[in-house]
Scaffold this motif. Sequence first.
Motif, short mmCIF file in Angstrom:
data_model
loop_
_atom_site.label_atom_id
_atom_site.label_comp_id
_atom_site.label_asym_id
_atom_site.label_seq_id
_atom_site.Cartn_x
_atom_site.Cartn_y
_atom_site.Cartn_z
N ARG A 156 0.83 -1.22 0.00
CA ARG A 156 0.00 0.00 0.00
C ARG A 156 0.86 1.27 0.00
N GLN A 157 2.13 1.10 -0.37
CA GLN A 157 3.03 2.25 -0.40
C GLN A 157 2.76 3.13 -1.62
N ALA A 158 3.08 4.40 -1.49
CA ALA A 158 2.99 5.33 -2.61
C ALA A 158 4.14 5.06 -3.58
N PRO A 159 3.97 5.40 -4.87
CA PRO A 159 5.06 5.21 -5.84
C PRO A 159 6.36 5.89 -5.42
N ASP A 160 6.26 7.06 -4.81
CA ASP A 160 7.48 7.77 -4.38
C ASP A 160 8.24 6.96 -3.34
N CYS A 173 17.80 -4.52 -8.65
CA CYS A 173 16.70 -4.22 -7.75
C CYS A 173 15.73 -3.27 -8.44
N GLY A 174 14.46 -3.67 -8.47
CA GLY A 174 13.45 -2.85 -9.13
C GLY A 174 12.12 -2.95 -8.43
N ALA A 175 11.06 -2.77 -9.20
CA ALA A 175 9.71 -2.70 -8.62
C ALA A 175 8.79 -3.75 -9.21
N ALA A 176 7.84 -4.19 -8.39
CA ALA A 176 6.71 -5.00 -8.84
C ALA A 176 5.46 -4.14 -8.65
N VAL A 177 4.85 -3.75 -9.75
CA VAL A 177 3.69 -2.85 -9.70
C VAL A 177 2.41 -3.67 -9.60
N ASP A 178 1.67 -3.47 -8.52
CA ASP A 178 0.37 -4.12 -8.34
C ASP A 178 -0.70 -3.05 -8.52
N THR A 179 -1.40 -3.10 -9.64
CA THR A 179 -2.36 -2.05 -9.96
C THR A 179 -3.51 -1.99 -8.96
N GLY A 180 -3.99 -3.15 -8.51
CA GLY A 180 -5.08 -3.18 -7.55
C GLY A 180 -4.69 -2.57 -6.22
N ASN A 181 -3.48 -2.87 -5.76
CA ASN A 181 -3.02 -2.29 -4.49
C ASN A 181 -2.87 -0.78 -4.58
N TYR A 182 -2.37 -0.31 -5.73
CA TYR A 182 -2.28 1.14 -5.90
C TYR A 182 -3.67 1.78 -5.89
N LEU A 183 -4.60 1.17 -6.61
CA LEU A 183 -5.95 1.72 -6.66
C LEU A 183 -6.61 1.73 -5.29
N ALA A 185 -5.27 1.88 -2.47
CA ALA A 185 -4.60 2.83 -1.57
C ALA A 185 -4.77 4.27 -2.05
N GLY A 186 -5.51 4.45 -3.15
CA GLY A 186 -5.78 5.80 -3.64
C GLY A 186 -4.73 6.38 -4.55
N HIS A 187 -3.87 5.53 -5.13
CA HIS A 187 -2.83 6.00 -6.03
C HIS A 187 -3.15 5.60 -7.47
N ASP A 188 -2.71 6.40 -8.41
CA ASP A 188 -2.94 6.14 -9.83
C ASP A 188 -1.86 5.19 -10.35
N PRO A 189 -2.22 3.98 -10.79
CA PRO A 189 -1.20 3.05 -11.31
C PRO A 189 -0.43 3.61 -12.50
N ARG A 190 -1.08 4.44 -13.31
CA ARG A 190 -0.39 5.02 -14.46
C ARG A 190 0.73 5.95 -14.02
N ALA A 191 0.46 6.72 -12.97
CA ALA A 191 1.49 7.60 -12.43
C ALA A 191 2.63 6.79 -11.82
N ALA A 192 2.28 5.65 -11.20
CA ALA A 192 3.30 4.78 -10.61
C ALA A 192 4.21 4.22 -11.70
N ILE A 193 3.61 3.78 -12.79
CA ILE A 193 4.41 3.22 -13.90
C ILE A 193 5.32 4.29 -14.49
N GLU A 194 4.81 5.51 -14.60
CA GLU A 194 5.63 6.60 -15.11
C GLU A 194 6.79 6.90 -14.16
N LYS A 195 6.50 6.89 -12.85
CA LYS A 195 7.52 7.18 -11.85
C LYS A 195 8.61 6.11 -11.83
#
Length: 217
Positions: A156-160, A173-183, A185-195
């Motif tokens: 439930r962490q923010a992309p930042d 070392c990188g990231a695993a983006v879970d779109t449902g968890n971002y949603l 938690a109130g975060h935009d998955p598209r913004a996370a992918i961009e970040k």
Amino acid sequence: MRREQKLTRRRFCLLVAAVPAWQAGPPESRSYYGGFRVAIQSGCYRKFSLEETIVKVNEARVKYLELSPAHAELAKLETREVRDLRRRLLDAGLSVHTYGVVDLRQGGRKERETLFRRAQEFGLKTLLVSADRALMKELDRLANRYRVNVALHNDRQAPDAVWEAIRESSPLCGAAVDTGNYLSAGHDPRAAIEKLKGRIFSVHLQGILGPGQADVP
């Protein structure tokens, strides 16, 4: 008027499995989309045994499986058991490149090192993990020692927060983006992918039932 339906992860799995074999085409044609490898997370079938899960994934005609700790706790297996597990999956026509999500906030250094050793023995490319930022230096060392990527799951962490945790680590070392968890938690998955672009090793496509509710079959 036709009623629109959300394409959640559960519905996607059901739709894929429901396509008649003569329409589905070979597994290779269903295992890539837009140049990306498509896998089914075995955790989608966590209420079923591994053998039952293998049958269901084969029915979906997808040849890649992301193995979940719900079906095999790698760090608790011996080398022989790890190799036997890999052979069982290969014999069933399934390739496994990723494993997780493993909560590395529990346990100690010995358990974490054993996990990486078993991942190497299995032939995994990437471990998906939940971990505190303070663990990243240790995980970076293990990733380079065993040549296994580490993908930090956002939970439930923010992309930042995810970016700050991985930005000073090596390219393993990188990231695993879970779109449902971002949603949820109130975060935009598209913004996370961009970040996180350039450091994303895995994406979990997951819908939500409503605010704060991840749709996890």
